[in-house]
Design a protein around this motif. Structure first.
Motif, mmCIF file in Angstrom:
data_model
loop_
_atom_site.group_PDB
_atom_site.id
_atom_site.type_symbol
_atom_site.label_atom_id
_atom_site.label_comp_id
_atom_site.label_asym_id
_atom_site.label_seq_id
_atom_site.Cartn_x
_atom_site.Cartn_y
_atom_site.Cartn_z
ATOM 1 N N ARG A 137 -4.010 3.110 -8.997
ATOM 2 C CA ARG A 137 -4.254 1.843 -9.789
ATOM 3 C C ARG A 137 -3.668 0.710 -9.266
ATOM 4 N N LEU A 138 -4.421 -0.519 -9.518
ATOM 5 C CA LEU A 138 -3.947 -1.860 -8.933
ATOM 6 C C LEU A 138 -3.854 -2.377 -10.198
ATOM 7 N N THR A 180 -3.835 -7.916 -9.211
ATOM 8 C CA THR A 180 -4.091 -7.439 -7.876
ATOM 9 C C THR A 180 -5.595 -7.277 -7.727
ATOM 10 N N ARG A 189 4.014 -1.346 -9.319
ATOM 11 C CA ARG A 189 4.232 -2.680 -9.066
ATOM 12 C C ARG A 189 5.078 -2.958 -7.442
ATOM 13 N N VAL A 206 4.791 -3.688 -4.393
ATOM 14 C CA VAL A 206 4.776 -4.749 -3.649
ATOM 15 C C VAL A 206 5.517 -5.819 -4.063
ATOM 16 N N ARG A 207 4.965 -6.106 -5.366
ATOM 17 C CA ARG A 207 5.567 -7.391 -6.074
ATOM 18 C C ARG A 207 7.043 -7.137 -6.376
ATOM 19 N N LEU A 213 -2.134 -11.060 -4.576
ATOM 20 C CA LEU A 213 -1.874 -9.829 -3.973
ATOM 21 C C LEU A 213 -3.014 -9.133 -3.618
#
Ligand code: URA
Length: 242
Positions: free
Chosen positions: A107-108, A112, A189, A191-192, A205
């Protein structure tokens, strides 16, 4: 096609992975003479290089089975990756053909953007999302402020998040406030949270690569089918090592 002692993967394993049933039933397909490699009758114990050998079952090349579909979507912001959204936001499922039913691979976040695979191949989905296969995912993050070398080093070496430390990542500052991050985990989440933890919250992103797959020319909101070569290289990226 090569013999038992050479490189490549065992044919029955490749067939099982792309959806022809259990290893045992794939062996039976070979014994029944239904499988050819580069036009020649396959033998049990044959090894194949999935990227260069042409494997057919009942005359149809594997990787282009008509019942399996593979889409690459460039997801825009504001679209959710779940099948239904209680808040009524648009979903990725609505952006691709309805029939046959497909599912997103991982999932994104709704905010994103970028590449998402949707398919009805459950085995490939499992492999692409399971951490043990460690498929690389590359993101471009526009962040607040210019990260210092020590922030970049932290991101690279691993950041302590509440659910554990992140694995080493490939990190490059590509513009003043833009980082390219290549990770092979799938924490929520991730990278965030990594960027916030080092003091640079993410403003935008975008996922730019999944394993061997990238596409700079697919417009946001558009999708296309994967090519046979892309399907094969994805399969290869999650192959068992034997
Ligand atoms: N990391 C995030 O923070 N969000 C995503 O959607 C994907 C990876």
């Amino acid at each position: 096609m090569s013999d038992e002692t050479s490189k490549g993967e065992r044919l029955q394993k490749v067939l099982a992975r792309v959806g022809f049933g259990s290893r045992r039933s794939c062996e039976q397909l070979i014994l029944d003479g239904k499988v050819k490699v580069n036009g020649q009758q396959a033998q049990l114990g044959s090894r194949v290089e999935v990227e260069s050998d042409l494997v057919t079952v009942d005359g149809a090349p594997i990787g282009v089975r008509p019942d399996l579909v593979y889409y690459l979507l460039n997801k825009p912001a504001g679209v959710v990756t779940t099948a239904d959204d209680p808040q009524g936001r648009p979903t990725v499922i609505e952006m691709v053909p309805e029939d046959p039913r497909v599912f997103p691979v991982g999932r994104l976040d709704s905010d994103t953007e970028g590449l998402l695979i949707l398919t009805n191949n459950g085995e490939l989905t499992h492999r692409l999302t399971h951490p043990s296969f460690g498929v690389e995912k590359e993101y471009v993050a526009v962040v607040e402020g210019k990260p210092s070398r020590s922030s970049l080093r932290l991101l690279r070496e691993g950041v302590d998040l509440e659910d554990g430390k992140t694995a080493p990542a490939k990190i490059a500052l590509i513009e003043q406030e833009t980082i390219r991050l290549t990770i092979h985990e799938g924490k929520n989440r991730q990278v965030r949270r990594m960027c916030s933890t080092v003091g640079h919250p993410v403003k935008r992103l975008i996922r730019t690569r999944i394993g061997p797959l990238s596409d700079r020319s697919l417009p946001p909101g558009s999708w296309r089918e994967l090519t046979t070569a892309e399907i094969r290289s994805l399969e290869k990226s999650v192959a068992d090592s034997d």
